[in-house]
Design a protein around this motif. Structure first.
Motif, PDB file in Angstrom:
ATOM      1  N   PRO A  69       0.837  -1.205   0.000  1.00 30.19           N
ATOM      2  CA  PRO A  69       0.000   0.000   0.000  1.00 30.19           C
ATOM      3  C   PRO A  69       0.870   1.253   0.000  1.00 30.19           C
ATOM      4  CG  PRO A  69       0.006  -1.029   2.171  1.00 30.19           C
ATOM      5  CD  PRO A  69       0.710  -1.974   1.251  1.00 30.19           C
ATOM      6  N   SER A  70       0.351   2.294  -0.615  1.00 32.13           N
ATOM      7  CA  SER A  70       1.092   3.550  -0.676  1.00 32.13           C
ATOM      8  C   SER A  70       0.974   4.305   0.641  1.00 32.13           C
ATOM      9  CB  SER A  70       0.559   4.409  -1.824  1.00 32.13           C
ATOM     10  OG  SER A  70      -0.797   4.766  -1.579  1.00 32.13           O
ATOM     11  N   ASP A  71       1.841   5.297   0.809  1.00 33.42           N
ATOM     12  CA  ASP A  71       1.768   6.137   2.007  1.00 33.42           C
ATOM     13  C   ASP A  71       0.452   6.896   2.065  1.00 33.42           C
ATOM     14  OD1 ASP A  71       4.266   5.312   2.815  1.00 33.42           O
ATOM     15  OD2 ASP A  71       5.319   7.005   1.884  1.00 33.42           O
ATOM     16  N   ALA A  72      -0.064   7.303   0.901  1.00 31.52           N
ATOM     17  CA  ALA A  72      -1.332   8.028   0.877  1.00 31.52           C
ATOM     18  C   ALA A  72      -2.470   7.141   1.367  1.00 31.52           C
ATOM     19  CB  ALA A  72      -1.617   8.528  -0.540  1.00 31.52           C
ATOM     20  N   GLU A  73      -2.442   5.853   0.997  1.00 37.55           N
ATOM     21  CA  GLU A  73      -3.492   4.941   1.457  1.00 37.55           C
ATOM     22  C   GLU A  73      -3.417   4.735   2.963  1.00 37.55           C
ATOM     23  OE1 GLU A  73      -5.124   0.370   0.669  1.00 37.55           O
ATOM     24  OE2 GLU A  73      -3.503   1.222  -0.548  1.00 37.55           O
ATOM     25  N   LEU A  74      -2.204   4.591   3.505  1.00 31.64           N
ATOM     26  CA  LEU A  74      -2.055   4.438   4.950  1.00 31.64           C
ATOM     27  C   LEU A  74      -2.489   5.704   5.679  1.00 31.64           C
ATOM     28  CD1 LEU A  74       1.403   2.610   5.087  1.00 31.64           C
ATOM     29  CD2 LEU A  74      -0.864   1.616   5.446  1.00 31.64           C
ATOM     30  N   MET A  75      -2.180   6.865   5.103  1.00 30.43           N
ATOM     31  CA  MET A  75      -2.620   8.117   5.724  1.00 30.43           C
ATOM     32  C   MET A  75      -4.146   8.202   5.729  1.00 30.43           C
ATOM     33  SD  MET A  75      -1.730  12.042   4.623  1.00 30.43           S
ATOM     34  CE  MET A  75      -2.439  13.419   5.518  1.00 30.43           C
ATOM     35  N   GLY A  76      -4.784   7.768   4.627  1.00 29.63           N
ATOM     36  CA  GLY A  76      -6.238   7.758   4.577  1.00 29.63           C
ATOM     37  C   GLY A  76      -6.829   6.845   5.629  1.00 29.63           C
ATOM     38  N   GLN A  77      -6.203   5.688   5.855  1.00 32.64           N
ATOM     39  CA  GLN A  77      -6.662   4.769   6.886  1.00 32.64           C
ATOM     40  C   GLN A  77      -6.632   5.430   8.270  1.00 32.64           C
ATOM     41  OE1 GLN A  77      -7.467   1.290   6.892  1.00 32.64           O
ATOM     42  NE2 GLN A  77      -7.620   1.280   4.661  1.00 32.64           N
ATOM     43  N   LEU A  78      -5.527   6.086   8.589  1.00 36.35           N
ATOM     44  CA  LEU A  78      -5.404   6.732   9.900  1.00 36.35           C
ATOM     45  C   LEU A  78      -6.319   7.949  10.007  1.00 36.35           C
ATOM     46  CD1 LEU A  78      -1.543   6.444  10.347  1.00 36.35           C
ATOM     47  CD2 LEU A  78      -3.299   5.242  11.637  1.00 36.35           C
ATOM     48  N   MET A  79      -6.554   8.642   8.899  1.00 32.93           N
ATOM     49  CA  MET A  79      -7.471   9.775   8.921  1.00 32.93           C
ATOM     50  C   MET A  79      -8.893   9.311   9.256  1.00 32.93           C
ATOM     51  SD  MET A  79      -7.514  13.120   8.366  1.00 32.93           S
ATOM     52  CE  MET A  79      -6.224  13.564   7.196  1.00 32.93           C
ATOM     53  N   VAL A  80      -9.292   8.193   8.695  1.00 31.01           N
ATOM     54  CA  VAL A  80     -10.616   7.636   9.007  1.00 31.01           C
ATOM     55  C   VAL A  80     -10.697   7.262  10.486  1.00 31.01           C
ATOM     56  CG1 VAL A  80     -12.155   5.676   8.584  1.00 31.01           C
ATOM     57  CG2 VAL A  80     -11.090   6.865   6.661  1.00 31.01           C
ATOM     58  N   ASP A  81      -9.628   6.669  11.024  1.00 29.19           N
ATOM     59  CA  ASP A  81      -9.639   6.293  12.433  1.00 29.19           C
ATOM     60  C   ASP A  81      -9.740   7.514  13.336  1.00 29.19           C
ATOM     61  OD1 ASP A  81      -9.434   3.570  11.894  1.00 29.19           O
ATOM     62  OD2 ASP A  81      -7.247   3.595  11.877  1.00 29.19           O
ATOM     63  N   LEU A  82      -9.001   8.576  13.019  1.00 29.59           N
ATOM     64  CA  LEU A  82      -9.066   9.795  13.830  1.00 29.59           C
ATOM     65  C   LEU A  82     -10.446  10.441  13.727  1.00 29.59           C
ATOM     66  CD1 LEU A  82      -5.566  11.403  13.120  1.00 29.59           C
ATOM     67  CD2 LEU A  82      -6.312  10.163  15.166  1.00 29.59           C
ATOM     68  N   THR A  83     -11.038  10.387  12.545  1.00 25.07           N
ATOM     69  CA  THR A  83     -12.380  10.951  12.366  1.00 25.07           C
ATOM     70  C   THR A  83     -13.411  10.161  13.176  1.00 25.07           C
ATOM     71  OG1 THR A  83     -11.785  11.681  10.140  1.00 25.07           O
ATOM     72  CG2 THR A  83     -14.133  11.570  10.668  1.00 25.07           C
ATOM     73  N   ALA A  84     -13.307   8.814  13.139  1.00 25.61           N
ATOM     74  CA  ALA A  84     -14.237   7.979  13.907  1.00 25.61           C
ATOM     75  C   ALA A  84     -14.070   8.228  15.405  1.00 25.61           C
ATOM     76  CB  ALA A  84     -13.994   6.512  13.581  1.00 25.61           C
ATOM     77  N   LEU A  85     -12.811   8.363  15.856  1.00 27.86           N
ATOM     78  CA  LEU A  85     -12.571   8.655  17.276  1.00 27.86           C
ATOM     79  C   LEU A  85     -13.181  10.000  17.665  1.00 27.86           C
ATOM     80  CD1 LEU A  85     -11.183   8.085  19.986  1.00 27.86           C
ATOM     81  CD2 LEU A  85      -9.095   9.132  19.044  1.00 27.86           C
ATOM     82  N   SER A  86     -13.043  11.006  16.789  1.00 24.57           N
ATOM     83  CA  SER A  86     -13.613  12.324  17.078  1.00 24.57           C
ATOM     84  C   SER A  86     -15.131  12.251  17.170  1.00 24.57           C
ATOM     85  CB  SER A  86     -13.191  13.317  15.992  1.00 24.57           C
ATOM     86  OG  SER A  86     -11.780  13.421  15.916  1.00 24.57           O
ATOM     87  N   ALA A  87     -15.752  11.460  16.270  1.00 24.84           N
ATOM     88  CA  ALA A  87     -17.216  11.332  16.303  1.00 24.84           C
ATOM     89  C   ALA A  87     -17.670  10.639  17.586  1.00 24.84           C
ATOM     90  CB  ALA A  87     -17.680  10.553  15.076  1.00 24.84           C
ATOM     91  N   ILE A  88     -16.944   9.607  17.999  1.00 22.65           N
ATOM     92  CA  ILE A  88     -17.311   8.901  19.244  1.00 22.65           C
ATOM     93  C   ILE A  88     -17.154   9.831  20.442  1.00 22.65           C
ATOM     94  CG2 ILE A  88     -16.623   7.028  20.791  1.00 22.65           C
ATOM     95  CD1 ILE A  88     -15.833   5.427  18.288  1.00 22.65           C
ATOM     96  N   LEU A  89     -16.052  10.594  20.468  1.00 22.47           N
ATOM     97  CA  LEU A  89     -15.829  11.518  21.579  1.00 22.47           C
ATOM     98  C   LEU A  89     -16.880  12.626  21.603  1.00 22.47           C
ATOM     99  CD1 LEU A  89     -11.932  11.842  21.455  1.00 22.47           C
ATOM    100  CD2 LEU A  89     -13.292  10.659  23.194  1.00 22.47           C
ATOM    101  N   PHE A  90     -17.346  13.045  20.428  1.00 25.30           N
ATOM    102  CA  PHE A  90     -18.361  14.107  20.367  1.00 25.30           C
ATOM    103  C   PHE A  90     -19.629  13.690  21.113  1.00 25.30           C
ATOM    104  CE2 PHE A  90     -22.140  15.887  18.335  1.00 25.30           C
ATOM    105  CZ  PHE A  90     -21.902  17.245  18.498  1.00 25.30           C
ATOM    106  N   PHE A  91     -20.009  12.415  20.971  1.00 24.80           N
ATOM    107  CA  PHE A  91     -21.245  11.942  21.619  1.00 24.80           C
ATOM    108  C   PHE A  91     -21.010  11.421  23.032  1.00 24.80           C
ATOM    109  CE2 PHE A  91     -22.324  11.519  17.082  1.00 24.80           C
ATOM    110  CZ  PHE A  91     -23.521  12.219  17.057  1.00 24.80           C
ATOM    111  N   THR A  92     -19.753  11.494  23.504  1.00 26.28           N
ATOM    112  CA  THR A  92     -19.465  10.933  24.841  1.00 26.28           C
ATOM    113  C   THR A  92     -18.666  11.906  25.707  1.00 26.28           C
ATOM    114  OG1 THR A  92     -17.498   9.830  23.951  1.00 26.28           O
ATOM    115  CG2 THR A  92     -19.525   8.529  24.071  1.00 26.28           C
ATOM    116  N   GLY A  93     -18.996  13.170  25.614  1.00 27.53           N
ATOM    117  CA  GLY A  93     -18.408  14.135  26.527  1.00 27.53           C
ATOM    118  C   GLY A  93     -17.312  15.000  25.954  1.00 27.53           C
ATOM    119  N   GLY A  94     -16.896  14.790  24.717  1.00 26.36           N
ATOM    120  CA  GLY A  94     -15.896  15.648  24.093  1.00 26.36           C
ATOM    121  C   GLY A  94     -14.568  15.608  24.818  1.00 26.36           C
TER     122      GLY A  94
END
Length: 423
Positions: free
Chosen positions: A66-91
């Motif tokens: 996999p390219s570096d861009a694909e790995l960066m996209g994977q981690l970006m999705v994880d950070l976005t999902a974590l932010s969404a979970i934190l938004f609904f659980t106290g920020g």
């Protein structure tokens, strides 16, 4: 490929932990969570990880990374999902808000620094938003908020430590292994470059030496003719008739060796050891009439096929060195060939034993790894070329002390590697 696979399995582990906390948080910690948005986020994460598994399968099929861009996209999705979970659980008040740090540590281990900085800025922006906008936690008993927060921080520390130890440490080990393989490949390329230079030099010498050999052959023939002529029988040259015949024989042998250099060894078909060994021994004895050689092959080894050009080149160098070391000693040289099956792949083992003075331990450490001067006047170039050829065939040369005095040189060739080289 390794980085994406570890992200894939780490995401499954996180999803399992998140689902467990969603089911037990209210009963154990007295926190009422917004189940609907969280279940939607978990479902999207699951779908994304299934797509990641499909990408892993495609990469494995194409033998691509996999390219570096694909790995960066994977981690970006994880950070976005974590932010969404934190938004609904106290920020930012959620003790698991520092979960951004393990994600950034993983990014630092697998991505270029520019991409890591971009992910760090994204995580910082999400954290800043969560300071202002979030859905507060709904606690059954608000008086226990401090205790719940401390317990959450402890769990966060444990989870972060496990993630970093499992992913980053293991990935660092893979990177160190890759660096070691790269270093080994660079050494192999350097060795092959040296061998190519020596081969080119040998080809030039072979071309230049042809004319002097032809001149010597003519002179030796004329001297032998004078020695055999009856009218010249009383001349001093008649006493050297046997030497002149030997000289002619050796010159013809040198010319035949030079002629073999013109052959394309890559097109030489493999030969069974049983049919190749007698002819090889006869040719070597012509070059060393003063030496004695006893050669034998075990029945299982005699049926195996070898590349006659390269194996013959290696054994010729080993036998020449053994004859030079023994310097006319009475015991004959020993060449034995055996088939060993105790390793993962069956191995052909060629052993050349002499009764000479042996090899100094300091010299043995560098023999075959680089040209080194020996006590017999050699420069170690032959052993270096032999080791390089053995490595290209998937084998290796080694030297040991002989029990009865002298040295044993061993050439080991795995049958699987030898078959691949000949294919």
């Amino acid at each position: 490929m390794v980085s994406l696979r570890r992200l894939f399995w780490l995401r499954w582990a996180l999803l399992s932990a998140q689902a467990t906390m969603l089911l037990t948080c209210e009963a154990l910690a007295g926190v009422i969570l917004p189940y609907r948005p969280l279940l939607i986020i978990f479902a999207l994460q699951t779908l994304f990880n299934l797509m990641t598994g499909l990408r892993l399968h495609l990469h494995s099929s194409d033998d691509a990374a996999p390219s570096d861009a694909e790995l960066m996209g994977q981690l970006m999705v994880d950070l976005t999902a974590l932010s969404a979970i934190l938004f609904f659980t106290g920020g930012a008040t959620n003790p698991f808000v520092s979960f951004y740090l393990p994600g950034l540590a993983i990014a630092a281990a697998i991505l270029p620094w520019r991409m890591v900085m971009a992910l760090a800025l994204f995580a910082l922006a999400c954290y800043s938003v969560l300071l202002l906008e979030y859905v507060p936690l709904n606690l059954i008993n608000p008086d226990n908020a401090v205790n719940y927060h401390l317990a959450g921080m402890w769990l966060n520390f444990v989870a972060s430590a496990v993630m970093i130890a499992f992913f980053v440490a293991r990935l660092s080990g893979v990177l160190r292994q890759r660096d070691a393989q790269l270093s080994q490949a660079q050494e192999q390329l350097l060795r092959e470059a040296r061998v190519e230079a020596l081969n080119a030099q040998a080809a030039a010498v072979a071309h230049e030496i042809g004319t002097p050999l032809s001149t010597l052959a003519v002179i030796a023939g004329e001297l032998r003719g004078d020695a055999e002529h009856r009218q010249h029988g009383a001349t001093p040259v008649a006493g050297y008739l046997a030497d002149l015949q030997t000289m002619e024989q050796q010159i013809e042998l040198c010319k035949s060796i030079l002629a073999r250099l013109r052959e394309d060894h890559a097109t030489v078909a493999p030969q069974a050891i049983a049919s190749w060994l007698p002819a090889f021994v006869e040719r070597w004895q012509l070059r060393h009439p003063q030496a004695q050689l006893q050669a034998s092959a075990a029945p299982a080894a005699a049926a195996q096929e070898i590349e006659p050009a390269r194996v013959g080149q290696i054994l010729t160098i080993l036998l020449d060195n053994a004859a030079r070391s023994q310097q006319g000693a009475t015991p004959p040289l020993q060449l034995s060939i055996a088939l060993e099956s105790g390793t993962p792949h069956a191995t052909l083992c060629f052993r050349v034993a002499d009764h000479g003075g042996g090899i100094a331990p300091l010299l043995r450490q560098h023999l075959g790894e680089a040209p080194v001067a020996s006590s017999h006047g050699g420069q170690g170039i032959g052993a270096y070329l032999a080791q390089s050829t053995a490595l290209r065939m998937g084998g290796r040369l080694s030297w040991h002390d002989h029990a009865g005095g002298g040295t044993v040189a061993e050439l080991r060739l795995p049958l699987a590697a030898r078959a691949a080289a000949g294919a």
